[in-house]
Design a protein around this motif. Sequence first.
Motif, PDB file in Angstrom:
ATOM      1  N   PHE A  39      28.765 -98.845   4.922  1.00  0.00           N
ATOM      2  CA  PHE A  39      29.511 -98.329   6.072  1.00  0.00           C
ATOM      3  C   PHE A  39      31.010 -98.349   5.794  1.00  0.00           C
ATOM      4  O   PHE A  39      31.711 -97.390   6.091  1.00  0.00           O
ATOM      5  CB  PHE A  39      29.184 -99.121   7.339  1.00  0.00           C
ATOM      6  N   VAL A  40      31.498 -99.426   5.221  1.00  0.00           N
ATOM      7  CA  VAL A  40      32.929 -99.519   4.894  1.00  0.00           C
ATOM      8  C   VAL A  40      33.312 -98.395   3.930  1.00  0.00           C
ATOM      9  O   VAL A  40      34.334 -97.725   4.104  1.00  0.00           O
ATOM     10  CB  VAL A  40      33.273-100.908   4.303  1.00  0.00           C
ATOM     11  N   LEU A  41      32.476 -98.162   2.936  1.00  0.00           N
ATOM     12  CA  LEU A  41      32.723 -97.081   1.992  1.00  0.00           C
ATOM     13  C   LEU A  41      32.681 -95.721   2.698  1.00  0.00           C
ATOM     14  O   LEU A  41      33.521 -94.851   2.432  1.00  0.00           O
ATOM     15  CB  LEU A  41      31.680 -97.137   0.870  1.00  0.00           C
ATOM     16  N   CYS A  42      31.729 -95.552   3.614  1.00  0.00           N
ATOM     17  CA  CYS A  42      31.653 -94.312   4.404  1.00  0.00           C
ATOM     18  C   CYS A  42      32.933 -94.091   5.197  1.00  0.00           C
ATOM     19  O   CYS A  42      33.448 -92.968   5.258  1.00  0.00           O
ATOM     20  CB  CYS A  42      30.473 -94.365   5.379  1.00  0.00           C
ATOM     21  N   VAL A  43      33.437 -95.138   5.806  1.00  0.00           N
ATOM     22  CA  VAL A  43      34.663 -95.031   6.614  1.00  0.00           C
ATOM     23  C   VAL A  43      35.836 -94.600   5.741  1.00  0.00           C
ATOM     24  O   VAL A  43      36.584 -93.689   6.096  1.00  0.00           O
ATOM     25  CB  VAL A  43      34.975 -96.360   7.335  1.00  0.00           C
ATOM     26  N   VAL A  44      35.998 -95.238   4.607  1.00  0.00           N
ATOM     27  CA  VAL A  44      37.123 -94.921   3.724  1.00  0.00           C
ATOM     28  C   VAL A  44      37.008 -93.487   3.202  1.00  0.00           C
ATOM     29  O   VAL A  44      37.980 -92.721   3.248  1.00  0.00           O
ATOM     30  CB  VAL A  44      37.214 -95.936   2.561  1.00  0.00           C
ATOM     31  N   ILE A  45      35.824 -93.117   2.726  1.00  0.00           N
ATOM     32  CA  ILE A  45      35.624 -91.757   2.218  1.00  0.00           C
ATOM     33  C   ILE A  45      35.820 -90.740   3.328  1.00  0.00           C
ATOM     34  O   ILE A  45      36.464 -89.698   3.136  1.00  0.00           O
ATOM     35  CB  ILE A  45      34.232 -91.616   1.563  1.00  0.00           C
ATOM     36  N   PHE A  46      35.269 -91.022   4.518  1.00  0.00           N
ATOM     37  CA  PHE A  46      35.417 -90.124   5.655  1.00  0.00           C
ATOM     38  C   PHE A  46      36.899 -89.930   5.993  1.00  0.00           C
ATOM     39  O   PHE A  46      37.354 -88.803   6.192  1.00  0.00           O
ATOM     40  CB  PHE A  46      34.661 -90.675   6.865  1.00  0.00           C
TER      41      PHE A  46
END
Length: 135
Positions: A39-46
């Motif tokens: 999720f953290v990676l999703c947030v940063v990429i998003f």
Amino acid sequence: MITLLIRGVLFVASAALGLIVADLLLPDFTIVWSRWWGFVLCVVIFAVLQSILSPWVVKIARRHAPTLLGGVGIFSTLIALIVVVLLPIDGLRISGIVAWTLSAVIIWAVTALATLLLPMLFLRKTVQKAKNSDE
């Protein structure tokens, strides 16, 4: 430099807030909390995709479809969501056309509000600290 860093942190925080609100409101929009790093990676990429896609989509809309300029934010949000869900991160799952459509609108609205309101919140705290140190 510090201003740019603060803006980046606020933008990432607003993206996380938008994704969390969509998770709370939509049954077919799921944050995989057991894989919090995903999720953290999703947030940063998003957040990075949003910051890159928005100006690009504006440029294309201005050139080819000026009447669509109002929907640029929602469209770039949808593109960023598609990319993040397609990545093998397993931090976010979306199923169904309704969830895809509503999540783009919800996340766009929450991030827009958060990017306006979060800086005011931090400025208020900074001003209060400055007043307290002057006394």
